[in-house]
Write an enzyme that holds these catalytic residues in place. Structure first.
Site, PDB file in Angstrom:
ATOM      1  N   ASP A 253      41.359  11.555  47.105  1.00 49.79           N
ATOM      2  CA  ASP A 253      40.458  12.107  45.890  1.00 49.79           C
ATOM      3  C   ASP A 253      41.269  12.136  44.672  1.00 49.79           C
ATOM      4  O   ASP A 253      42.102  13.414  44.669  1.00 49.79           O
ATOM      5  CB  ASP A 253      39.907  13.355  46.551  1.00 49.79           C
ATOM      6  N   VAL A 254      41.156  11.623  43.867  1.00 47.97           N
ATOM      7  CA  VAL A 254      42.179  11.553  42.704  1.00 47.97           C
ATOM      8  C   VAL A 254      42.050  12.708  41.739  1.00 47.97           C
ATOM      9  O   VAL A 254      42.946  13.432  41.294  1.00 47.97           O
ATOM     10  CB  VAL A 254      42.092  10.203  41.976  1.00 47.97           C
ATOM     11  N   ASP A 255      40.602  12.896  41.430  1.00 49.46           N
ATOM     12  CA  ASP A 255      40.620  14.092  40.351  1.00 49.46           C
ATOM     13  C   ASP A 255      40.941  15.341  41.006  1.00 49.46           C
ATOM     14  O   ASP A 255      40.483  15.772  42.100  1.00 49.46           O
ATOM     15  CB  ASP A 255      38.821  13.978  40.070  1.00 49.46           C
TER      16      ASP A 255
ATOM     17  N   MET B 132      30.075  20.667  45.394  1.00 41.91           N
ATOM     18  CA  MET B 132      31.143  21.084  46.194  1.00 41.91           C
ATOM     19  C   MET B 132      30.836  22.267  47.006  1.00 41.91           C
ATOM     20  O   MET B 132      31.653  22.650  47.984  1.00 41.91           O
ATOM     21  CB  MET B 132      32.248  21.853  44.778  1.00 41.91           C
ATOM     22  N   GLY B 133      29.761  22.893  46.860  1.00 38.14           N
ATOM     23  CA  GLY B 133      29.419  24.246  47.676  1.00 38.14           C
ATOM     24  C   GLY B 133      28.729  23.502  48.934  1.00 38.14           C
ATOM     25  O   GLY B 133      28.315  24.092  49.810  1.00 38.14           O
TER      26      GLY B 133
END
Length: 92
Positions: free
Chosen positions: A20-22, A52-53
């Protein structure tokens, strides 16, 4: 569940590894920066927080955000030129 030693063996024999680069490998959240340039930052930010939640599956959230942003090649090139990514300290 896979054990730590099994995971280590797998990683050494893998043909490819995904990151997951970001906000992990680079400090920036690329999709958020692209949303800014495309003028849809607020909506994309809200969608990101929902994903994300756990409210939205990752694939769906990514598809929805990219459909909203619809970046042109020029916008992507502008993002890279104006806001080049920075590696997270210690990642090398």
């Amino acid at each position: 569940m896979i054990s730590h030693s099994e995971l280590r063996k797998l990683s050494y024999s893998a043909n490819a590894v995904c990151f997951d680069v970001d906000s992990m490998v680079i400090r920036e959240e690329g999709i958020g920066e692209l949303a800014k340039i495309c003028g849809v930052e607020d909506v994309v930010s809200e969608m990101t927080w929902r994903a994300m939640g756990g409210a939205v599956p990752f694939k769906s959230a990514l598809t929805e955000r990219l459909a909203l942003i619809q970046p042109s090649r020029e916008q992507v090139q502008r993002l890279i030129a104006e806001h080049p990514p920075h590696l997270t300290p210690g990642i090398r």
